[in-house]
Design a protein around this motif. Structure first.
Motif: not given
Length: 281
Positions: A98-103
């Protein structure tokens, strides 16, 4: 009034909850940085009713969103003169990439980068409070698959356990770097392995990892037992000389040889600072 001001991430469950409760009983002023405000408020009321310590606070903080981390730090800076204990307890393992909001890859973001930004944002308070920074790592650091050219697991097959082990290695690197860089400013830092704790950790893991957790379940310790080394590091006297060390069962322990690599430790610092930069202005 409480003497010790303590910040803890990931306090709403598992060893974080037990740590917050134990330190509240010791009359710490406890600031819980949580993603779920409702759970945080419920825990706050429980701790107050259990300990009679009214100095328990909840601040919203999503470690996967570096703007949220910066905002949480801003709340603390507007409320406090100094911080004595910072416990970077929150963490997680993710079955699928998965990726965080900041990529950033989520394991890296939640276990390391969010805490890195939090510490950088709070440095003035940490220095003023001659703080101990306590990073909850794991023996899983021995499974690390280190590749700084692919820190976000884009070019190689994603492995939940290897990503988690790498993030736990980063906790140890971060601890040592804090001790080296900020020891002269009164900040000490410690990493720890809490033990194999019976919590909801890894419940969505599949494959061999799921079977490992199932087989290990009868041998796991309680969250209360798992919190003991964290509590020790937060309350023990005369341990600053051991700053930068990795602890198990309340004692310094050996890490993997990779965890002692100074060049790679400094590489991680530079990468983390570059990613954190836009959120430190």
């Amino acid at each position: 009034m409480p003497f010790t001001t303590t910040i803890i991430t990931g306090a709403t469950s598992g060893i974080g909850k037990e740590t917050a409760l134990a330190l509240a009983k010791k009359e710490h002023a406890v600031y819980m940085l949580v993603r779920n405000i409702q759970k945080g408020e419920e825990l706050r009321q429980y701790i107050i009713s259990t300990t009679k310590n009214k100095h328990i606070y909840v601040i919203e903080c999503d470690l996967a969103d570096l703007e949220s981390v910066r905002n949480a730090a801003g709340v603390l800076k507007s409320s406090l003169l100094g911080i004595n204990i910072l416990i970077n307890n929150a963490g997680g393992i993710f079955a699928q990439r998965q990726e965080s909001k900041n990529g950033n890859e989520m394991t890296f973001a939640v276990n390391h980068l969010g805490h890195f930004v939090l510490v950088q944002c709070l440095l003035p308070l940490l220095e003023r409070g001659h703080a101990r920074v306590i990073n909850v790592s794991s023996e899983a650091h021995r499974m690390a698959k280190l590749n700084f050219k692919d820190i976000n697991w884009l070019k190689r097959p994603y492995s939940a356990w290897y990503a988690y082990g790498t993030a736990k290695l980063f906790n140890i690197y971060f601890t040592r770097s804090l001790a080296v860089k900020y020891g002269s400013k009164g900040i000490s830092a410690f990493a720890l392995h809490p033990g194999l704790v019976n919590t909801s950790f890894g419940t969505d893991i599949t494959g061999w990892g799921k079977w490992f957790l199932w087989l290990a379940r009868p041998f796991m310790i309680t969250p209360e037992a798992g919190a003991q080394t964290t509590i020790y590091l937060a309350t023990a006297t005369r341990i600053d000389a051991k700053s930068g060390k990795y602890f198990k069962n309340k004692r310094p322990a050996k890490t993997s040889s990779l965890a002692t690599d100074e060049v790679k430790r400094n590489q991680l610092w530079d990468i983390s600072m570059n990613l954190a930069g836009p959120f430190l202005v």
